[in-house]
Design a protein around this motif. Structure first.
Motif, PDB file in Angstrom:
ATOM      1  N   ASP A  31      14.344  -4.296  -1.894  1.00  0.00           N
ATOM      2  CA  ASP A  31      13.765  -3.281  -2.011  1.00  0.00           C
ATOM      3  C   ASP A  31      12.454  -2.951  -1.913  1.00  0.00           C
ATOM      4  OD1 ASP A  31      17.024  -3.141  -2.869  1.00  0.00           O
ATOM      5  OD2 ASP A  31      16.376  -3.987  -4.923  1.00  0.00           O
ATOM      6  N   TRP A  32      11.843  -4.542  -1.925  1.00  0.00           N
ATOM      7  CA  TRP A  32      10.366  -4.453  -2.842  1.00  0.00           C
ATOM      8  C   TRP A  32       9.743  -3.898  -1.621  1.00  0.00           C
ATOM      9  CZ3 TRP A  32       6.847  -3.576  -5.922  1.00  0.00           C
ATOM     10  CH2 TRP A  32       5.118  -3.593  -5.768  1.00  0.00           C
ATOM     11  N   HIS A  33       9.847  -4.201  -0.162  1.00  0.00           N
ATOM     12  CA  HIS A  33       9.143  -4.188   0.771  1.00  0.00           C
ATOM     13  C   HIS A  33       9.835  -2.387   1.699  1.00  0.00           C
ATOM     14  CE1 HIS A  33       7.737  -8.381   1.813  1.00  0.00           C
ATOM     15  NE2 HIS A  33       9.281  -8.601   1.417  1.00  0.00           N
ATOM     16  N   SER A  34      10.887  -1.987   0.974  1.00  0.00           N
ATOM     17  CA  SER A  34      11.591  -0.834   1.678  1.00  0.00           C
ATOM     18  C   SER A  34       9.940   0.276   0.538  1.00  0.00           C
ATOM     19  CB  SER A  34      12.161  -0.848   1.373  1.00  0.00           C
ATOM     20  OG  SER A  34      13.835  -0.974   1.837  1.00  0.00           O
ATOM     21  N   ILE A  35       9.888  -0.171  -0.984  1.00  0.00           N
ATOM     22  CA  ILE A  35       9.253   0.732  -1.896  1.00  0.00           C
ATOM     23  C   ILE A  35       7.728   0.430  -0.985  1.00  0.00           C
ATOM     24  CG2 ILE A  35       7.384   0.454  -3.437  1.00  0.00           C
ATOM     25  CD1 ILE A  35      10.950  -0.257  -4.508  1.00  0.00           C
ATOM     26  N   LEU A  36       7.092  -0.502  -0.929  1.00  0.00           N
ATOM     27  CA  LEU A  36       5.523  -0.634  -0.189  1.00  0.00           C
ATOM     28  C   LEU A  36       5.795  -0.274   1.398  1.00  0.00           C
ATOM     29  CD1 LEU A  36       4.914  -4.482  -0.858  1.00  0.00           C
ATOM     30  CD2 LEU A  36       4.241  -2.837  -1.808  1.00  0.00           C
ATOM     31  N   ALA A  37       6.913   0.213   2.295  1.00  0.00           N
ATOM     32  CA  ALA A  37       6.599   0.347   3.417  1.00  0.00           C
ATOM     33  C   ALA A  37       6.552   2.288   2.737  1.00  0.00           C
ATOM     34  CB  ALA A  37       7.802   0.576   3.823  1.00  0.00           C
ATOM     35  N   ALA A  38       6.959   2.561   1.960  1.00  0.00           N
ATOM     36  CA  ALA A  38       7.328   4.127   1.627  1.00  0.00           C
ATOM     37  C   ALA A  38       5.586   4.213   0.932  1.00  0.00           C
ATOM     38  CB  ALA A  38       8.435   4.322   0.368  1.00  0.00           C
ATOM     39  N   ALA A  39       5.250   3.505   0.577  1.00  0.00           N
ATOM     40  CA  ALA A  39       3.747   4.198  -0.819  1.00  0.00           C
ATOM     41  C   ALA A  39       2.424   4.185   0.958  1.00  0.00           C
ATOM     42  CB  ALA A  39       3.593   2.647  -1.447  1.00  0.00           C
ATOM     43  N   ARG A  40       2.592   3.260   1.670  1.00  0.00           N
ATOM     44  CA  ARG A  40       1.684   3.060   2.719  1.00  0.00           C
ATOM     45  C   ARG A  40       1.557   4.766   3.177  1.00  0.00           C
ATOM     46  NH1 ARG A  40       4.650  -1.164   4.501  1.00  0.00           N
ATOM     47  NH2 ARG A  40       3.665  -3.255   3.466  1.00  0.00           N
ATOM     48  N   GLN A  41       2.700   5.203   3.142  1.00  0.00           N
ATOM     49  CA  GLN A  41       2.037   6.897   3.435  1.00  0.00           C
ATOM     50  C   GLN A  41       1.253   7.600   2.424  1.00  0.00           C
ATOM     51  OE1 GLN A  41       5.897   7.853   4.838  1.00  0.00           O
ATOM     52  NE2 GLN A  41       6.524   6.329   5.323  1.00  0.00           N
ATOM     53  N   GLU A  42       1.234   7.159   1.307  1.00  0.00           N
ATOM     54  CA  GLU A  42       1.048   7.772  -0.354  1.00  0.00           C
ATOM     55  C   GLU A  42      -0.827   7.611   0.046  1.00  0.00           C
ATOM     56  OE1 GLU A  42       2.771   9.540  -2.618  1.00  0.00           O
ATOM     57  OE2 GLU A  42       4.391   9.188  -1.320  1.00  0.00           O
TER      58      GLU A  42
ATOM     59  N   ILE B 232      -4.428   8.604  -1.173  1.00  0.00           N
ATOM     60  CA  ILE B 232      -4.677   6.807  -1.997  1.00  0.00           C
ATOM     61  C   ILE B 232      -4.997   6.907  -3.467  1.00  0.00           C
ATOM     62  CG2 ILE B 232      -7.141   8.459  -1.774  1.00  0.00           C
ATOM     63  CD1 ILE B 232      -7.024   4.282  -1.364  1.00  0.00           C
ATOM     64  N   ARG B 233      -4.986   7.783  -3.993  1.00  0.00           N
ATOM     65  CA  ARG B 233      -5.285   7.998  -5.391  1.00  0.00           C
ATOM     66  C   ARG B 233      -3.767   7.385  -5.890  1.00  0.00           C
ATOM     67  NH1 ARG B 233      -3.221  13.155  -8.294  1.00  0.00           N
ATOM     68  NH2 ARG B 233      -0.771  12.246  -7.253  1.00  0.00           N
ATOM     69  N   ASN B 234      -2.503   8.155  -5.358  1.00  0.00           N
ATOM     70  CA  ASN B 234      -1.219   7.016  -5.582  1.00  0.00           C
ATOM     71  C   ASN B 234      -0.818   5.775  -4.978  1.00  0.00           C
ATOM     72  OD1 ASN B 234      -0.707  10.259  -6.459  1.00  0.00           O
ATOM     73  ND2 ASN B 234       0.605  10.217  -4.201  1.00  0.00           N
ATOM     74  N   ARG B 235      -1.473   5.377  -3.668  1.00  0.00           N
ATOM     75  CA  ARG B 235      -1.906   3.626  -4.018  1.00  0.00           C
ATOM     76  C   ARG B 235      -2.331   3.154  -4.906  1.00  0.00           C
ATOM     77  NH1 ARG B 235      -3.760   2.799   1.538  1.00  0.00           N
ATOM     78  NH2 ARG B 235      -4.300   4.964   1.333  1.00  0.00           N
ATOM     79  N   VAL B 236      -3.285   3.379  -5.432  1.00  0.00           N
ATOM     80  CA  VAL B 236      -4.291   3.102  -6.683  1.00  0.00           C
ATOM     81  C   VAL B 236      -3.559   2.781  -8.195  1.00  0.00           C
ATOM     82  CG1 VAL B 236      -6.487   3.042  -8.021  1.00  0.00           C
ATOM     83  CG2 VAL B 236      -6.763   3.796  -6.056  1.00  0.00           C
ATOM     84  N   MET B 237      -3.024   4.100  -8.409  1.00  0.00           N
ATOM     85  CA  MET B 237      -1.876   4.468  -9.279  1.00  0.00           C
ATOM     86  C   MET B 237      -0.766   3.328  -9.118  1.00  0.00           C
ATOM     87  SD  MET B 237      -2.199   8.385 -10.239  1.00  0.00           S
ATOM     88  CE  MET B 237      -0.973   8.145 -11.932  1.00  0.00           C
ATOM     89  N   LEU B 238       0.148   3.080  -8.244  1.00  0.00           N
ATOM     90  CA  LEU B 238       1.112   2.193  -8.254  1.00  0.00           C
ATOM     91  C   LEU B 238       0.271   0.701  -7.982  1.00  0.00           C
ATOM     92  CD1 LEU B 238       2.681   3.727  -4.930  1.00  0.00           C
ATOM     93  CD2 LEU B 238       3.637   3.660  -7.455  1.00  0.00           C
ATOM     94  N   ALA B 239      -0.518   0.086  -7.479  1.00  0.00           N
ATOM     95  CA  ALA B 239      -1.257  -1.180  -7.512  1.00  0.00           C
ATOM     96  C   ALA B 239      -1.096  -1.079  -9.420  1.00  0.00           C
ATOM     97  CB  ALA B 239      -2.232  -0.818  -6.783  1.00  0.00           C
ATOM     98  N   PHE B 240      -2.015  -0.392  -9.814  1.00  0.00           N
ATOM     99  CA  PHE B 240      -2.347  -0.534 -11.599  1.00  0.00           C
ATOM    100  C   PHE B 240      -1.314  -0.625 -12.205  1.00  0.00           C
ATOM    101  CE2 PHE B 240      -7.510   1.070 -11.899  1.00  0.00           C
ATOM    102  CZ  PHE B 240      -7.457   0.299 -11.065  1.00  0.00           C
ATOM    103  N   ALA B 241      -0.143   0.433 -11.621  1.00  0.00           N
ATOM    104  CA  ALA B 241       0.857   0.021 -12.771  1.00  0.00           C
ATOM    105  C   ALA B 241       1.376  -1.932 -12.373  1.00  0.00           C
ATOM    106  CB  ALA B 241       1.925   1.204 -12.300  1.00  0.00           C
ATOM    107  N   TYR B 242       1.337  -2.123 -11.483  1.00  0.00           N
ATOM    108  CA  TYR B 242       1.999  -3.647 -11.054  1.00  0.00           C
ATOM    109  C   TYR B 242       1.121  -4.575 -11.898  1.00  0.00           C
ATOM    110  CZ  TYR B 242       3.446  -7.797  -9.392  1.00  0.00           C
ATOM    111  OH  TYR B 242       3.759  -8.927  -9.684  1.00  0.00           O
ATOM    112  N   ASP B 243      -0.552  -4.134 -11.648  1.00  0.00           N
ATOM    113  CA  ASP B 243      -0.816  -5.508 -11.639  1.00  0.00           C
ATOM    114  C   ASP B 243      -1.514  -5.473 -13.562  1.00  0.00           C
ATOM    115  OD1 ASP B 243      -2.858  -6.808  -9.550  1.00  0.00           O
ATOM    116  OD2 ASP B 243      -4.348  -5.329  -9.637  1.00  0.00           O
ATOM    117  N   ALA B 244      -1.637  -4.434 -13.458  1.00  0.00           N
ATOM    118  CA  ALA B 244      -1.697  -3.852 -15.450  1.00  0.00           C
ATOM    119  C   ALA B 244      -0.696  -4.044 -15.654  1.00  0.00           C
ATOM    120  CB  ALA B 244      -2.785  -3.423 -15.628  1.00  0.00           C
ATOM    121  N   GLY B 245       1.104  -3.929 -15.303  1.00  0.00           N
ATOM    122  CA  GLY B 245       2.111  -3.549 -16.266  1.00  0.00           C
ATOM    123  C   GLY B 245       2.319  -2.343 -17.326  1.00  0.00           C
ATOM    124  N   LEU B 246       1.585  -1.367 -16.877  1.00  0.00           N
ATOM    125  CA  LEU B 246       0.528  -0.417 -17.884  1.00  0.00           C
ATOM    126  C   LEU B 246       1.907   0.900 -17.701  1.00  0.00           C
ATOM    127  CD1 LEU B 246      -2.644   0.928 -16.237  1.00  0.00           C
ATOM    128  CD2 LEU B 246      -2.048  -0.917 -17.821  1.00  0.00           C
TER     129      LEU B 246
END
Length: 331
Positions: A138-149, A151-165
């Motif tokens: 599931d995680w690899h599928s999510i990452l593959a879809a996220a690569r198409q987003e 830059i703003r959305n990719r940063v938000m996804l990264a921050f949401a995971y990094d800091a558990g926001l």
């Protein structure tokens, strides 16, 4: 009053039945003056409006309604093929219970028809379900879809995971909340569920994404303020709303064919990974901004850390005993 204390207005035009009842209006106004988060206040208002819609349909009064009739309300929520989750039912019942507790405090009622009875039995049995987190596929599928987003959305996804926001914490980040030199940012108290400020780190990879986004953000405007800006025609350069972010994540989940992926999934995954990595429960609670350790325990259970350790220790003992028994055959 502190400058961080925010009183959110109530959209009475959306909650006409609650607005028309003096008790309901007074209770919701009190919740607003308590400085509840906007999402919480909106959820309370929608739930109370739903309850008063039921009362109006059957000509019941909140002053005289009985426990049995509250049971009818709960049954009506599941009528006509509706399949509300146990958590949603609990939330709707909580609002009814809090509202009637207020009526008791005001001397309007002598009892609370939505409270647990004398035998300790609630109107709805609570189901304690662990949150869903993605497996590796599931995680690899999510990452593959996220690569198409963008830059703003990719940063938000990264921050949401990094800091558990949480969703609101993420969307409320401001440019002056970030300390790039230390790779830290501040989660302001007024944006959190527990009204507790905290400082959390972000990773080097997220820092690189953030640098790219900040270069892009300068093309939208030079002013400081909300970090993540909308680029839609209707809300151009306005702060991205939690609803817009939810739509982004929903669309990403559809492309990844992982329908259960939501704005809260990355927070669940982050805290579970911290538990798997051996973080102390109090460390995870402080990182996540939990008010109660009981909430943090969910992620300890979800990680399977304690059970894995016990299983490894037990299997080692069993293995050692079997080796000993085999050795004893030669005696």
């Amino acid at each position: 009053m502190s400058s961080d204390f925010v009183v959110h207005p109530i959209r009475w035009d959306r909650f006409v039945l609650a607005a028309a009842d003096p008790h309901a209006r007074a209770w919701l106004t009190l919740q607003s003056h308590r400085g509840l988060a906007h999402n919480t206040l909106d959820a309370y208002s929608r739930a109370l409006e739903r309850y008063f819609r039921f009362l109006a349909q059957l000509h019941f009064s909140c002053v005289s309604i009985t426990r049995a009739e509250v049971g009818l309300y709960l049954a009506s929520l599941q009528a006509d093929g509706a399949r509300l989750s146990n958590a949603t039912m609990q939330q709707l019942l909580t609002v009814v219970r809090l509202f009637h507790a207020y009526l008791m405090e005001e001397g309007v009622r002598a009892n609370n028809p939505a409270a647990t009875n004398h035998a300790g039995r609630p109107l709805i049995t609570r189901h304690h379900k662990l949150p869903w987190i993605p497996n590796e596929d599931d995680w690899h599928s999510i990452l593959a879809a996220a690569r198409q987003e963008p830059i703003r959305n990719r940063v938000m996804l990264a921050f949401a995971y990094d800091a558990g926001l949480r969703r609101e914490e993420l969307c409320s980040l401001r440019s002056d909340d970030i300390d790039p030199s230390r790779r830290m940012f501040r989660i302001r108290a007024e944006t959190t569920k527990g009204r507790r400020e905290r400082i959390v780190p972000y990773s080097a990879s997220s820092s690189e994404l953030l640098h790219c986004y900040l270069l892009h953000r300068r093309t939208l405007g030079q002013r400081r303020g909300p970090l993540f800006l909308s680029e839609s025609r209707r809300n151009y350069t306005e702060p991205i709303s939690i609803w817009s972010w939810s739509k982004v994540v929903l669309e990403l989940a559809r492309r990844a064919h992982i329908e259960r992926f939501s704005t809260h999934t990355l927070r669940h995954l982050c805290l579970t990974d911290l538990a798997r990595a051996g973080w102390d429960i109090h460390e995870i609670a402080a990182f996540a901004g939990h008010r109660s350790i009981q909430t943090t325990l969910l992620y300890i259970h979800l990680s399977g850390r304690d059970l894995s350790a016990k299983l490894a220790a037990s299997m080692a003992q069993i293995h050692a005993r079997r080796i000993q028994m085999l050795a004893e055959m030669n005696v």
